[in-house]
Scaffold this active site. Sequence first.
Site, PDB file in Angstrom:
ATOM      1  N   HIS A 205       0.980  -0.846  -0.100  1.00  9.98           N
ATOM      2  CA  HIS A 205       0.364   0.164   0.335  1.00  9.98           C
ATOM      3  C   HIS A 205       0.748   1.011  -0.331  1.00  9.98           C
ATOM      4  O   HIS A 205       0.695   2.352  -0.011  1.00  9.98           O
ATOM      5  CB  HIS A 205      -0.948   0.342   1.674  1.00  9.98           C
ATOM      6  CG  HIS A 205       0.192   0.404   2.533  1.00  9.98           C
ATOM      7  ND1 HIS A 205       1.069  -1.182   2.916  1.00  9.98           N
ATOM      8  CD2 HIS A 205       0.271   1.621   3.292  1.00  9.98           C
ATOM      9  CE1 HIS A 205       1.126   0.057   4.485  1.00  9.98           C
ATOM     10  NE2 HIS A 205       0.534   0.782   4.022  1.00  9.98           N
TER      11      HIS A 205
HETATM   12  C1  UD1 Z   1      -0.711   5.992   5.893  1.00 12.95           C
HETATM   13  C2  UD1 Z   1       0.679   6.253   6.173  1.00 12.95           C
HETATM   14  C3  UD1 Z   1       1.433   5.001   6.173  1.00 12.95           C
HETATM   15  C4  UD1 Z   1       0.794   3.671   6.360  1.00 12.95           C
HETATM   16  C5  UD1 Z   1      -0.736   3.580   6.277  1.00 12.95           C
HETATM   17  C6  UD1 Z   1      -1.270   3.002   7.258  1.00 12.95           C
HETATM   18  C7  UD1 Z   1       1.607   9.077   5.838  1.00 12.95           C
HETATM   19  C8  UD1 Z   1       1.484   9.838   4.893  1.00 12.95           C
HETATM   20  N1  UD1 Z   1       1.705   7.712   5.276  1.00 12.95           N
HETATM   21  O1  UD1 Z   1      -0.430   5.827   4.312  1.00 12.95           O
HETATM   22  O2  UD1 Z   1       2.728   5.453   6.386  1.00 12.95           O
HETATM   23  O3  UD1 Z   1       1.622   2.762   6.406  1.00 12.95           O
HETATM   24  O4  UD1 Z   1      -1.384   5.297   6.779  1.00 12.95           O
HETATM   25  O5  UD1 Z   1      -2.274   2.115   6.268  1.00 12.95           O
HETATM   26  O6  UD1 Z   1       0.692   9.403   7.202  1.00 12.95           O
HETATM   27  N2  UD1 Z   1      -8.240   6.119   1.929  1.00 12.95           N
HETATM   28  C9  UD1 Z   1      -9.350   5.497   2.619  1.00 12.95           C
HETATM   29  N3  UD1 Z   1      -9.838   5.113   3.649  1.00 12.95           N
HETATM   30  C10 UD1 Z   1      -9.420   5.658   4.569  1.00 12.95           C
HETATM   31  C11 UD1 Z   1      -7.948   6.747   4.588  1.00 12.95           C
HETATM   32  C12 UD1 Z   1      -7.415   6.482   3.635  1.00 12.95           C
HETATM   33  O7  UD1 Z   1     -10.244   5.050   0.989  1.00 12.95           O
HETATM   34  O8  UD1 Z   1     -10.472   5.667   5.664  1.00 12.95           O
HETATM   35  C13 UD1 Z   1      -7.241   6.694   0.863  1.00 12.95           C
HETATM   36  C14 UD1 Z   1      -8.211   7.293  -0.088  1.00 12.95           C
HETATM   37  O9  UD1 Z   1      -8.366   7.568  -0.996  1.00 12.95           O
HETATM   38  C15 UD1 Z   1      -6.521   8.396   0.116  1.00 12.95           C
HETATM   39  C16 UD1 Z   1      -5.419   7.138   0.697  1.00 12.95           C
HETATM   40  O10 UD1 Z   1      -6.435   5.861   0.835  1.00 12.95           O
HETATM   41  O11 UD1 Z   1      -6.192   8.864  -0.653  1.00 12.95           O
HETATM   42  C17 UD1 Z   1      -4.091   7.517   1.215  1.00 12.95           C
HETATM   43  O12 UD1 Z   1      -4.928   7.886   2.769  1.00 12.95           O
HETATM   44  P1  UD1 Z   1      -3.556   8.507   3.421  1.00 12.95           P
HETATM   45  O13 UD1 Z   1      -4.231   8.965   4.680  1.00 12.95           O
HETATM   46  O14 UD1 Z   1      -3.118   9.725   2.621  1.00 12.95           O
HETATM   47  O15 UD1 Z   1      -2.261   7.297   2.941  1.00 12.95           O
HETATM   48  P2  UD1 Z   1      -2.525   6.078   3.530  1.00 12.95           P
HETATM   49  O16 UD1 Z   1      -2.297   4.998   2.315  1.00 12.95           O
HETATM   50  O17 UD1 Z   1      -2.969   5.046   3.965  1.00 12.95           O
HETATM   51  N1  UDP Z   2      -2.788  -4.888   9.500  1.00  7.98           N
HETATM   52  C1  UDP Z   2      -4.008  -5.150   9.918  1.00  7.98           C
HETATM   53  N2  UDP Z   2      -5.704  -5.884   8.682  1.00  7.98           N
HETATM   54  C2  UDP Z   2      -5.073  -6.086   6.525  1.00  7.98           C
HETATM   55  C3  UDP Z   2      -3.687  -5.634   7.408  1.00  7.98           C
HETATM   56  C4  UDP Z   2      -2.932  -5.248   8.306  1.00  7.98           C
HETATM   57  O1  UDP Z   2      -4.881  -5.595  10.827  1.00  7.98           O
HETATM   58  O2  UDP Z   2      -5.662  -5.991   6.741  1.00  7.98           O
HETATM   59  C5  UDP Z   2      -2.091  -4.847  10.252  1.00  7.98           C
HETATM   60  C6  UDP Z   2      -0.933  -5.117  10.886  1.00  7.98           C
HETATM   61  O3  UDP Z   2      -1.266  -6.638  11.599  1.00  7.98           O
HETATM   62  C7  UDP Z   2       0.075  -4.021  10.907  1.00  7.98           C
HETATM   63  C8  UDP Z   2      -0.705  -3.000  10.863  1.00  7.98           C
HETATM   64  O4  UDP Z   2      -1.782  -2.894   9.756  1.00  7.98           O
HETATM   65  O5  UDP Z   2      -0.164  -4.184  12.856  1.00  7.98           O
HETATM   66  C9  UDP Z   2       0.449  -2.421   9.154  1.00  7.98           C
HETATM   67  O6  UDP Z   2      -0.825  -1.422   9.098  1.00  7.98           O
HETATM   68  P1  UDP Z   2       0.279  -1.162   7.581  1.00  7.98           P
HETATM   69  O7  UDP Z   2       1.060  -1.743   7.307  1.00  7.98           O
HETATM   70  O8  UDP Z   2      -1.628  -0.051   7.321  1.00  7.98           O
HETATM   71  O9  UDP Z   2       0.453   0.203   8.442  1.00  7.98           O
HETATM   72  P2  UDP Z   2       2.751   0.432   8.485  1.00  7.98           P
HETATM   73  O10 UDP Z   2       2.913  -0.318   9.376  1.00  7.98           O
HETATM   74  O11 UDP Z   2       3.077   0.429   6.961  1.00  7.98           O
HETATM   75  O12 UDP Z   2       2.597   1.973   8.891  1.00  7.98           O
END
Ligand code: UD1
Ligand code: UDP
Length: 375
Positions: A205
């Site tokens: 992601h």
């Molecule tokens: C964010 C974090 C990333 C983390 C991830 C965990 C930053 C810069 N990035 O990335 O480090 O690994 O969270 O999962 O903070 N969206 C939805 N629903 C939601 C949230 C997001 O549909 O509840 C979609 C939207 O299209 C949005 C995109 O995901 O534009 C990205 O969301 P964003 O919060 O900007 O970053 P993540 O990719 O979730």
């Molecule tokens: N995780 C979850 N469901 C999913 C994918 C990930 O509960 O479908 C959990 C996973 O066990 C870990 C955390 O989400 O604890 C990791 O989050 P993510 O990969 O979104 O963020 P990052 O760690 O890269 O910031």
Amino acid sequence: MKISIVFGARPTFIKMSPLIKECRRKHLDYFLIHTGQHYSPSLDKIFFEKLKIPRPKYNLGVGSGTHSQQMAKLLVRTEKVFLQEKPDLVLISGDTNSIAGAALVAAKLYLPLIHIEAGLRSFDRRMPEEVNRVIADHLSDFLFAPTSAARDNLLQEGIKRNRIFVVGNIIVDAVKQNIKIARDTSDVLSRLRLSPRKFFLVTAHRQENVDSKKRFQGILRGLELVFRKFQLPIIYPIHPRSRKRLKQFRLKVPSGVKVIPPLDYWDFLLLESSAALVLTDSGGIQEETCILRVPCVTLRDNTERPETLEVGSNIIVGTNPQKIVRGVQKMINKRRQWANPFGKGNTASLILDIIYHKIKKEILLKSRECWYNKR
Ligand code: UD1
Ligand code: UDP
């Protein structure tokens, strides 16, 4: 001492849950600010329900947008709550935009700030997370580093030794508190018709991977080759960002790869601990696979979790399809005997002990000087 805990995305809901539990157990004066960065029920509500995290006092509703849009809303809305609530201490964890926003506001108000999971470095400033880590670490009064390698990164950057505490990684607490529940309650294996060690689990992601058509394509092609070679199903619980890009780039999911909605923590932990191997670009999952003794192949060019490479639970392969297959080949029969470098699972209580028994005086002294207390 009034503590404000700020979080807003899936990994921080998971990682802060043991700390919140400990705050409740000790009847501490704390309140939660949910920034609203994650809002889809599968990234948000489900974790509050399953992990029994109390309803946050505030939800700032910042939602999605460009990084600057997100940060702008975070700054304005977090400041408003801090001014209203007047906390003595702000606690943040990880590397999301949410916590970088909170860090900046705390620093501008001269409010005591503590960063948990401090000192991680990929040394790659193209990653928004790396920028957030640097902001949070350099604005914090005290830093809780998960490992000595993380502490050394901070020392290298000139942060004083007496402000850093090595406390282990709080994800160990979360895994320990949830793995048994996951094993006892989750029916995810039967639901997906999977047998232990007879499937691969994948998550991808990260912005630098899925927002690039070429890199996302490389990952999918790599998964196709992995399926061809090993003939094991590949389960991909997909983040909304990746689903959106998949559609936008018109990428085809290869046969053998089953795309499913994101899972709750218990289903995910059970899948993770039962997988033959995990392929991921997630930070937290590199740690969890190491703790659960499941081999991990990281779909990135670097990692801020070098301990996993050192103990041998993880390798870095990037997004080149051939390198992905070679990585799986190398890791699949790995003996699962490495040591866990992330601590014993008592990080939450260690953190609170340090706050209340070692640095409370300094926190309160600074808090008295903070902008709203001076007026
Ligand atoms: C964010 C974090 C990333 C983390 C991830 C965990 C930053 C810069 N990035 O990335 O480090 O690994 O969270 O999962 O903070 N969206 C939805 N629903 C939601 C949230 C997001 O549909 O509840 C979609 C939207 O299209 C949005 C995109 O995901 O534009 C990205 O969301 P964003 O919060 O900007 O970053 P993540 O990719 O979730
Ligand atoms: N995780 C979850 N469901 C999913 C994918 C990930 O509960 O479908 C959990 C996973 O066990 C870990 C955390 O989400 O604890 C990791 O989050 P993510 O990969 O979104 O963020 P990052 O760690 O890269 O910031």
